[in-house]
Motif scaffolding. Structure first.
Motif, PDB file in Angstrom:
ATOM      1  N   ALA A 120     -15.688  13.988  25.743  1.00  0.00           N
ATOM      2  CA  ALA A 120     -16.765  14.475  26.297  1.00  0.00           C
ATOM      3  C   ALA A 120     -17.816  13.374  26.750  1.00  0.00           C
ATOM      4  O   ALA A 120     -19.103  13.803  26.515  1.00  0.00           O
ATOM      5  N   GLU A 161     -22.157  21.015  26.019  1.00  0.00           N
ATOM      6  CA  GLU A 161     -22.223  21.107  24.332  1.00  0.00           C
ATOM      7  C   GLU A 161     -22.652  19.739  23.780  1.00  0.00           C
ATOM      8  O   GLU A 161     -23.493  19.604  22.701  1.00  0.00           O
ATOM      9  N   PHE A 216     -15.889  15.562  19.907  1.00  0.00           N
ATOM     10  CA  PHE A 216     -14.902  16.409  20.503  1.00  0.00           C
ATOM     11  C   PHE A 216     -13.621  15.866  20.754  1.00  0.00           C
ATOM     12  O   PHE A 216     -13.618  14.447  20.785  1.00  0.00           O
ATOM     13  N   ARG A 247     -17.843  21.234  27.431  1.00  0.00           N
ATOM     14  CA  ARG A 247     -18.034  20.284  26.521  1.00  0.00           C
ATOM     15  C   ARG A 247     -19.102  19.316  26.689  1.00  0.00           C
ATOM     16  O   ARG A 247     -19.742  18.790  25.827  1.00  0.00           O
ATOM     17  N   ARG A 266     -17.161  24.467  15.421  1.00  0.00           N
ATOM     18  CA  ARG A 266     -17.982  24.898  16.071  1.00  0.00           C
ATOM     19  C   ARG A 266     -19.044  25.797  15.674  1.00  0.00           C
ATOM     20  O   ARG A 266     -20.360  25.689  16.233  1.00  0.00           O
TER      21      ARG A 266
END
Lengths: 220, 362
Positions: free
Chosen positions: B92, A119, B88, A116, B48
């Motif tokens: 994150a 990303e 998220f 994550r 996503r």
């Protein structure tokens, strides 16, 4: 203790570690993050020096870089010199032989990064390269440092592969561990003691650092 | 040029799960759309795919006329080039960077002065000023969530994607942030798509809802529309209609249908033409329970039933009664005490014709 051997050993260890940072970081990142199904083949090749006798690695390297080999002739046309029995030769040998000591901790460390985070970085517009340097490397640093310490320490203590590839030329290829062998051969036990003790102490310190770093990594 | 995000794609998973989606969401300034469905319905994967982190096997995705993905042309725009923001579920946040560094990470290619101006603006907007030099692990869940939002919003994304952003928070914080979130995104004029399986969150935040189940879109529409008039049995169950039963329409007269459910005939208001076989949806809030003799009433349905179970749920009781078919009702604590309601009691169930929603049965 032979000061020329000490200097040469430190030079070899520094150069090996530096070279393995350049090769090992990208390779470790790739190994740690790829989902390629044949990845284990690359892992096996990287891990080979862990199980192979140093003499085997040294022997093949000697053959592969000898004056009659393709690599040897190419190197000679480029530099006018030869790889075997030179500092560049033992550097190449030690880089190859230390590959697992650098790449494995690098890869393990990169593998433990939460996908994550990478990303999130991409979605914030950061390129793969910027993500690697700004996010992946700083987070993986305990593993990277472990790899650096292990590589450096292992190179300082390297014997077989350096002897096979470099022989025993004072100031050129004679490292500390080879000088111990030399001292024992010529029954100079006092000098051998001195050098051996320095190496023992050094290895102990290096391992202490490594394990304390690994503990911190686990508790992180 | 269409001001919307248009997606039509298929993605297959090794597990055999099949994601097959087609939807269009208008993107014009602030709008709040929710991808709503049970876990495993594929909603996070859709998010996503919109972010460019996952790639569909087939299909086309375009954003305001700009192609993001086209399997025929082998086109896939990277997450970096889509100009979107994503938050998220677990935020994150970069653990090695301070709050301020986390937020300014995504600001590249602008002057240092503008950069710090924008960081300061978002810091004060989200009340993060006092903790600008702290590291993520020193922050509470709510604060971490605000940092994750700030980090994304400071880049002024063209579309904001939120993956269950409130699920990691405790209940009081969640209610507080939910309220704040909509106001903030409205002020910044960012079109937003949020993924959730929480009904309350959907009703509180969204204008438009896309209901997902088993990897495909079941219904798209206005929140009130979807929750009050689910298009099919699956949606009715997902949006939480307590009683969902098969029924057969006997006759329709002046907009009122007579439907046989179990051994009871119900009268339900009908808006569209329906086949004979229907699914009967009744929200627990619409069911009245009476005890003792009653006079005349405007409600079209009255029948006797036996109380099967009484379950306390916070300030209300969930009552299941059986009067030829099982029906769930919600009553307050006070009402239960007044009626001295016990399991096994015989009660009168009262239902308005408009409280019963009929959908075609497949």
């Amino acid at each position: 203790m032979d000061p020329a051997a000490l200097w040469l050993t430190l030079k070899l260890a520094c150069c090996t570690t530096l070279a393995l940072l350049f090769i090992g970081l990208p390779l470790g990142y790739w190994l740690g993050r790829t989902r390629w199904k044949w990845r284990f083949l690359v892992e096996a090749v990287v891990g080979l020096p862990l199980v192979l006798p140093p003499t085997v690695v040294g022997f093949y390297l000697l053959i592969a870089t000898g004056p009659r080999s393709m690599l040897g002739r190419f190197y000679e046309s480029l530099t006018g010199g030869m790889l075997p029995f030179s500092f560049q030769g033992i550097l190449l040998a030690s880089v190859l032989f230390n590959l697992p000591f650098a790449v494995r901790p690098f890869a393990a460390s990169f593998a433990s990064i939460d996908q994550r985070l990478l990303e999130a970085s991409w979605c914030l517009g950061a390129s793969h390269l910027r993500t690697f340097f700004r996010i992946a490397c700083p987070i993986a640093w305990p593993g990277i440092l472990t790899g650096i310490v292990l590589t450096f320490a292992h190179t300082v203590g390297e014997f077989g592969v350096v002897l096979m590839m470099g022989g025993n030329i004072p100031g050129v290829t004679r490292t500390l561990s080879i000088s111990i062998y030399d001292d024992v051969q010529s029954l100079d036990y006092a000098s051998a003691h001195q050098t051996a003790f320095v190496l023992l102490l050094f290895s102990f310190v290096a391992l202490t650092i490594t394990y304390s770093l690994q503990r911190r990594m686990v508790t992180l | 040029m269409t001001e919307s995000i248009d997606a039509r794609f298929v993605k297959l998973f090794p597990s055999g799960f099949h994601l097959n989606c087609e939807f269009s969401i208008p993107i014009q300034g602030f709008s709040f759309s929710v991808l709503f469905g049970p876990s495993g319905s594929g909603k996070t994967t859709i998010l996503r795919i919109l972010a460019g982190l996952d790639r569909p096997d087939e299909g086309v995705i375009s954003f305001c006329g700009e192609k993001w993905f086209d399997s025929n042309q082998g086109l896939h725009r990277s997450p970096q080039s889509r100009g979107i923001g994503i938050v998220f579920q677990d935020y994150a946040l970069f653990p090695h960077l301070s709050v301020e560094q986390n937020i300014s990470f995504g600001l590249k290619g602008i002057s240092g002065r503008e950069r710090s101006a924008r960081v300061n603006e978002i810091l004060s907007m989200l009340r993060l000023d006092p903790m600008r030099s702290r590291f993520p692990h020193k922050l509470s869940g709510g604060e971490q969530q605000r940092v994750a939002l700030a980090r994304t919003l400071v880049r002024r994304p063209r579309l904001l994607l939120l993956d269950e952003p409130l699920s990691a928070l405790d209940q009081p914080t969640r209610a507080e942030i939910r309220h704040e979130l909509r106001g903030l995104l409205q002020a910044l004029d960012v079109p937003t798509i949020l993924v959730t399986h929480d009904r309350v969150e959907t009703i509180a935040l969204a204008e438009r809802v896309i209901v997902l189940s088993g990897g495909s879109v079941q219904q798209i529409g206005d929140v009130q529309q979807v929750f009050n008039h689910p298009a099919n049995e699956i949606v009715a169950q997902i949006v939480g209609v307590e009683t969902v039963l098969p029924g057969v329409i006997r006759e329709i007269e002046e907009g009122i249908a007579v439907v046989d459910v179990g051994t009871v005939s119900l009268r339900a208001a009908v808006r569209d033409s329906l086949p004979n076989h229907v699914t009967v949806c009744i929200r627990a809030e619409e069911v009245l329970i009476e005890k003792g003799a009653q006079g005349a009433t405007s409600a079209r349905n009255r029948f006797q039933a036996v109380v099967r179970s009484i379950i306390a749920e916070g300030p209300v009781y969930r009552i299941v009664v059986d009067g030829g078919f099982e029906l769930t009702a919600l009553i307050t604590r006070h009402a239960r005490e007044e009626m001295a309601l016990q399991e096994g009691d015989t009660v009168l169930v009262v239902l308005k014709a408009h409280g019963i929603h009929l959908v075609p049965r497949e």
